[in-house]
Design an enzyme around this catalytic site. Structure first.
Site, mmCIF file in Angstrom:
data_model
loop_
_atom_site.group_PDB
_atom_site.id
_atom_site.type_symbol
_atom_site.label_atom_id
_atom_site.label_comp_id
_atom_site.label_asym_id
_atom_site.label_seq_id
_atom_site.Cartn_x
_atom_site.Cartn_y
_atom_site.Cartn_z
ATOM 1 C CG PHE A 122 -1.685 1.096 1.482
ATOM 2 C CD1 PHE A 122 -3.240 1.189 0.570
ATOM 3 C CD2 PHE A 122 -1.549 1.961 2.322
ATOM 4 C CE1 PHE A 122 -4.011 2.185 0.983
ATOM 5 C CE2 PHE A 122 -2.613 3.118 2.636
ATOM 6 C CZ PHE A 122 -3.945 2.970 1.843
ATOM 7 C CD GLU A 126 4.236 11.520 -1.855
ATOM 8 O OE1 GLU A 126 4.672 12.540 -1.749
ATOM 9 O OE2 GLU A 126 3.721 10.783 -2.644
ATOM 10 C CB SER A 131 -0.077 12.968 10.254
ATOM 11 O OG SER A 131 0.418 12.224 11.365
ATOM 12 C CG PHE A 155 8.018 5.210 6.807
ATOM 13 C CD1 PHE A 155 9.503 5.135 6.521
ATOM 14 C CD2 PHE A 155 7.803 6.342 7.745
ATOM 15 C CE1 PHE A 155 10.354 6.052 7.585
ATOM 16 C CE2 PHE A 155 8.552 7.156 8.112
ATOM 17 C CZ PHE A 155 9.790 6.992 8.258
ATOM 18 N NE ARG A 267 11.636 -14.416 40.100
ATOM 19 C CZ ARG A 267 12.879 -14.663 40.371
ATOM 20 N NH1 ARG A 267 13.430 -15.632 40.086
ATOM 21 N NH2 ARG A 267 13.587 -13.632 40.738
ATOM 22 C CD GLN A 336 7.833 -2.445 36.733
ATOM 23 O OE1 GLN A 336 8.476 -2.297 35.496
ATOM 24 N NE2 GLN A 336 8.590 -2.424 37.723
ATOM 25 N N GLY A 340 13.594 -7.945 35.907
ATOM 26 C CA GLY A 340 14.886 -8.016 35.023
ATOM 27 C C GLY A 340 14.871 -9.119 33.923
ATOM 28 C CD GLU A 363 -3.260 -0.010 8.647
ATOM 29 O OE1 GLU A 363 -4.244 0.159 8.161
ATOM 30 O OE2 GLU A 363 -2.648 -1.012 8.203
ATOM 31 C CB THR A 365 0.166 9.208 14.702
ATOM 32 O OG1 THR A 365 -0.821 10.216 14.473
ATOM 33 C CG2 THR A 365 1.152 9.299 13.853
#
Ligand code: COS
Length: 381
Positions: A122, A126, A131, A155, A267, A336, A340, A363, A365
């Site tokens: 598609f 440019e 937007s 893109f 965990r 979170q 780690g 598609e 913003t």
């Protein structure tokens, strides 16, 4: 799932879920690591007749509803967002042909797209028209032999591998937004080339590149719809593809929630599974609530599109913006929960969080979605 799905849609979900768990999920990390286009995933989708799901039966597809397409996008994204994008973009690029192409154009181009023999892209964006899609500078000047196309798109997902481009170009620059027309352009037309392939944060397997047109002669019959109707065709296409991005975002969020729940059960810290800690329980409960709310809005918007309801634009924008914000927040919260471990590349959550980000951007913003919603809400003042 609480939404009213038909037996056929439930069966489709189970079929894709099974396929995704067995064949797509095991490939996701490697696709992300190498950044190479996963031809095996494209083939898998084609073999399972998924690439033509949105294409009418008379043109070689299955003619399935947008809701069914959303279910597929969601289940694929739960396992691998890049694979889901292969599915979503084939539909996005085919849609201008479906809504604006002549019967002859449809017969020529849609069957190979439906089979997956031709990859489609598609071509709207440019460098200076993101937007502000109406700022298109690519020109298609009418000549005796066809339209001479010159310009640079950027893109473009599948830009370097597509065989067919649904392309938007200015035929009448003095008419502004009413001067844009839609063309189907083949990649082997002289003057078409793809440029720089982007190095992206997420969706690493998707090939996103520039597409350039240099004195490319496009046959007159390859203009789709009336001259000057291109902007409307682009907007209608986006109306019907934004729910798919919402579905993709919902799938990414669901995949992250699955991982977080699994981790919370297994965990152990402070002598018991961390799922026993209220701090973790509240996080998980909020994540689940947001994912379900996103899913309901996406399914609602898809159903409105299927019924050609006048509310479809606003719902399509709301579903894309809400679900993608949910994908970002849920993947972040899931990281979170894992602490780690979630931050390390060894774990799929790190990828999911990166993959989620673009759903807030492409598609349209989420700021553009809010403009669409506010304008529909307020009407002409
Ligand atoms: N369906 C049908 N027609 C539509 C439409 C829709 N969803 N949206 C707009 N139109 C029509 C309008 O009715 C208007 O027609 P009239 O001139 O007859 O009134 C015309 O199109 C121009 O509309 P508008 O004035 O709203 O255009 P703007 O230039 O202000 O742009 C936004 C509107 C910002 C919403 C649009 O440019 C947009 O969606 N931008 C984002 C593009 C995008 O998603 N890019 C992502 C890349 S593609 S993957």
């Amino acid at each position: 799932m609480t939404y009213d799905l038909s037996e056929e849609q439930k069966a489709l979900r189970s079929q894709v879920q099974e396929m995704a768990a067995e064949k797509v999920a095991p490939r996701a990390a490697e696709i992300d690591r190498t950044g190479e286009y996963p031809w095996d995933m494209q083939k898998l989708l084609a073999e399972n007749d998924l690439l033509g799901l949105a294409i009418p039966e008379e043109y070689g597809g299955s003619g399935a509803s947008l809701l069914s397409n959303c279910i597929v996008a969601e289940e694929l994204a739960r396992a691998c967002a890049t694979t889901s994008l292969i599915f979503v973009v084939q539909k996005l690029a085919a849609y201008p042909i479906i809504i604006a192409g002549s019967d002859e154009t449809k017969r020529k181009y849609l069957p190979p797209i439906a089979k997956g023999d031709t990859i489609a892209a598609f071509c709207l964006t440019e460098r200076g028209a993101g937007s502000d899609a109406s700022a298109t500078k690519t020109i298609a000047a009418e000549t005796d032999n066809g339209y001479l196309m010159n310009g640079e798109k950027c893109f473009i997902t599948n830009g370097s591998i597509a065989g067919v481009f649904s392309t938007f170009a200015m035929t009448d620059p003095d008419r502004g937004v009413r001067g844009i027309s839609t063309f189907v352009v083949e990649s082997d037309f002289p003057g078409v080339s793809s440029g720089h392939i982007e190095d992206k944060m997420g969706l690493r397997g998707a090939q996103v590149s520039e597409v350039n047109f240099e004195d490319c002669l496009v046959p007159k019959e390859n203009m789709m719809g009336d001259r000057g109707s291109g902007f409307i065709t682009a907007m209608k296409t986006l109306d019907s593809s934004r729910p798919l991005v919402g579905a993709q975002a919902t799938g990414i969020a669901q995949g992250a929630l699955d991982e977080a729940v699994k981790w919370a059960r297994e965990r152990e810290q402070f002598g018991s599974p961390i799922g026993k800690l209220q701090g973790i329980q509240f996080l998980l409960a909020d994540m689940k609530t947001r994912v379900e709310a996103a899913r309901q809005l996406v399914y609602r918007s898809a159903t409105l599109c299927d019924n050609n309801d006048p509310e479809l634009s606003i719902f399509s924008a709301m579903s894309k913006l809400f679900a993608s914000d949910v994908a970002m927040s849920v993947t972040t919260d899931a990281v979170q929960v894992l602490g780690g471990y979630g931050y390390m590349k060894d774990h799929p959550l790190e990828r999911m969080m990166r993959d989620a980000k673009v759903t807030q951007i492409y598609e349209g913003t989420n700021q553009v979605q809010r403009i669409v919603v506010a304008r529909r809400l307020l009407g002409k003042m």
